[in-house]
Design a protein around this motif. Structure first.
Motif, PDB file in Angstrom:
ATOM      1  N   TYR A  23       0.834  -1.209   0.000  1.00 43.26           N
ATOM      2  CA  TYR A  23       0.000   0.000   0.000  1.00 43.26           C
ATOM      3  C   TYR A  23       0.863   1.252   0.000  1.00 43.26           C
ATOM      4  O   TYR A  23       0.585   2.207  -0.740  1.00 43.26           O
ATOM      5  CB  TYR A  23      -0.922   0.005   1.226  1.00 43.26           C
ATOM      6  N   VAL A  24       1.893   1.246   0.803  1.00 43.45           N
ATOM      7  CA  VAL A  24       2.778   2.402   0.915  1.00 43.45           C
ATOM      8  C   VAL A  24       3.497   2.649  -0.407  1.00 43.45           C
ATOM      9  O   VAL A  24       3.546   3.780  -0.899  1.00 43.45           O
ATOM     10  CB  VAL A  24       3.785   2.203   2.071  1.00 43.45           C
ATOM     11  N   VAL A  25       4.024   1.600  -1.000  1.00 43.06           N
ATOM     12  CA  VAL A  25       4.742   1.745  -2.275  1.00 43.06           C
ATOM     13  C   VAL A  25       3.785   2.223  -3.368  1.00 43.06           C
ATOM     14  O   VAL A  25       4.119   3.136  -4.132  1.00 43.06           O
ATOM     15  CB  VAL A  25       5.424   0.409  -2.668  1.00 43.06           C
ATOM     16  N   THR A  26       2.597   1.641  -3.428  1.00 39.82           N
ATOM     17  CA  THR A  26       1.622   2.038  -4.452  1.00 39.82           C
ATOM     18  C   THR A  26       1.262   3.511  -4.334  1.00 39.82           C
ATOM     19  O   THR A  26       1.277   4.248  -5.331  1.00 39.82           O
ATOM     20  CB  THR A  26       0.348   1.168  -4.359  1.00 39.82           C
ATOM     21  N   MET A  27       0.942   3.955  -3.124  1.00 39.57           N
ATOM     22  CA  MET A  27       0.544   5.355  -2.937  1.00 39.57           C
ATOM     23  C   MET A  27       1.713   6.310  -3.195  1.00 39.57           C
ATOM     24  O   MET A  27       1.531   7.346  -3.834  1.00 39.57           O
ATOM     25  CB  MET A  27       0.003   5.560  -1.520  1.00 39.57           C
ATOM     26  N   THR A  28       2.890   5.948  -2.725  1.00 39.96           N
ATOM     27  CA  THR A  28       4.055   6.813  -2.916  1.00 39.96           C
ATOM     28  C   THR A  28       4.392   6.956  -4.393  1.00 39.96           C
ATOM     29  O   THR A  28       4.660   8.061  -4.879  1.00 39.96           O
ATOM     30  CB  THR A  28       5.265   6.272  -2.130  1.00 39.96           C
ATOM     31  N   ARG A  29       4.363   5.839  -5.107  1.00 37.49           N
ATOM     32  CA  ARG A  29       4.653   5.891  -6.542  1.00 37.49           C
ATOM     33  C   ARG A  29       3.551   6.609  -7.304  1.00 37.49           C
ATOM     34  O   ARG A  29       3.836   7.386  -8.227  1.00 37.49           O
ATOM     35  CB  ARG A  29       4.854   4.476  -7.079  1.00 37.49           C
ATOM     36  N   LYS A  30       2.300   6.373  -6.945  1.00 41.18           N
ATOM     37  CA  LYS A  30       1.156   7.002  -7.631  1.00 41.18           C
ATOM     38  C   LYS A  30       1.270   8.523  -7.598  1.00 41.18           C
ATOM     39  O   LYS A  30       1.002   9.203  -8.585  1.00 41.18           O
ATOM     40  CB  LYS A  30      -0.149   6.549  -6.965  1.00 41.18           C
ATOM     41  N   PHE A  31       1.650   9.056  -6.443  1.00 47.72           N
ATOM     42  CA  PHE A  31       1.737  10.505  -6.294  1.00 47.72           C
ATOM     43  C   PHE A  31       3.157  11.040  -6.472  1.00 47.72           C
ATOM     44  O   PHE A  31       3.371  12.238  -6.316  1.00 47.72           O
ATOM     45  CB  PHE A  31       1.187  10.919  -4.924  1.00 47.72           C
ATOM     46  N   ASN A  32       4.127  10.148  -6.756  1.00 47.75           N
ATOM     47  CA  ASN A  32       5.529  10.559  -6.876  1.00 47.75           C
ATOM     48  C   ASN A  32       5.936  11.393  -5.661  1.00 47.75           C
ATOM     49  O   ASN A  32       6.545  12.455  -5.773  1.00 47.75           O
ATOM     50  CB  ASN A  32       5.762  11.331  -8.177  1.00 47.75           C
ATOM     51  N   ALA A  33       5.562  10.893  -4.493  1.00 49.39           N
ATOM     52  CA  ALA A  33       5.759  11.617  -3.238  1.00 49.39           C
ATOM     53  C   ALA A  33       7.092  11.251  -2.589  1.00 49.39           C
ATOM     54  O   ALA A  33       7.711  10.237  -2.912  1.00 49.39           O
ATOM     55  CB  ALA A  33       4.612  11.287  -2.281  1.00 49.39           C
TER      56      ALA A  33
END
Length: 147
Positions: A23-33
């Protein structure tokens, strides 16, 4: 449109953290955060009433923090496709430290796991996640561990 530039992932370094990583990797990559991974160690200086020499307490605190830093850096190295990672080892009350870090770094989203405590255990120990949800300055995405 929602802009998420900074994500905070507080961890307790238990095995359950592995189920939160996708979940963390998906969200971080999705938003390029930028991902901030934080863990909070106990303040062992409060055990001075046990007549432990002060220098030993400082040494113990240092060792606890170094061990936590080692584990959190190893976790950061396992996050494939996450380009910007900051690691933080904090000392004190977990909920307070997480909330303070979110404020200081102007975090846009906190992603954290729940322990799944209930009943008497929850009333005695409380819930770090519950306290963060109630006091955070940003949205909190909480995940129950999948055993």
């Amino acid at each position: 449109m929602i802009v998420i530039e900074k994500i905070l992932f507080p961890v307790d370094l238990s095995e359950s953290v592995n189920s939160f990583i996708p979940y963390v990797v998906t969200m971080t990559r999705k938003f390029n955060a930028t991902l901030y991974i934080a863990t909070v160690t106990p303040d062992v200086s409060s055990i001075t009433s046990f007549f432990v020499p002060h220098t030993d307490i400082r040494s113990l605190q240092y060792e606890v923090q170094q061990g936590a830093a080692h584990h959190i850096k190893a976790l950061a190295d396992r996050l494939e496709g996450v380009e910007r990672v900051e690691v933080c080892v904090l000392v004190g009350d977990p909920a307070d430290q997480i909330i303070d870090l979110a404020r200081q770094e102007e975090i846009d989203l906190i992603i954290m796991g729940t322990r799944g405590r209930s009943g008497l255990q929850k009333s005695i120990f409380g819930s770090v996640c519950d306290r963060v949800i109630r006091s955070a300055i940003c949205p909190v995405f909480s995940i129950s561990p999948m055993d």
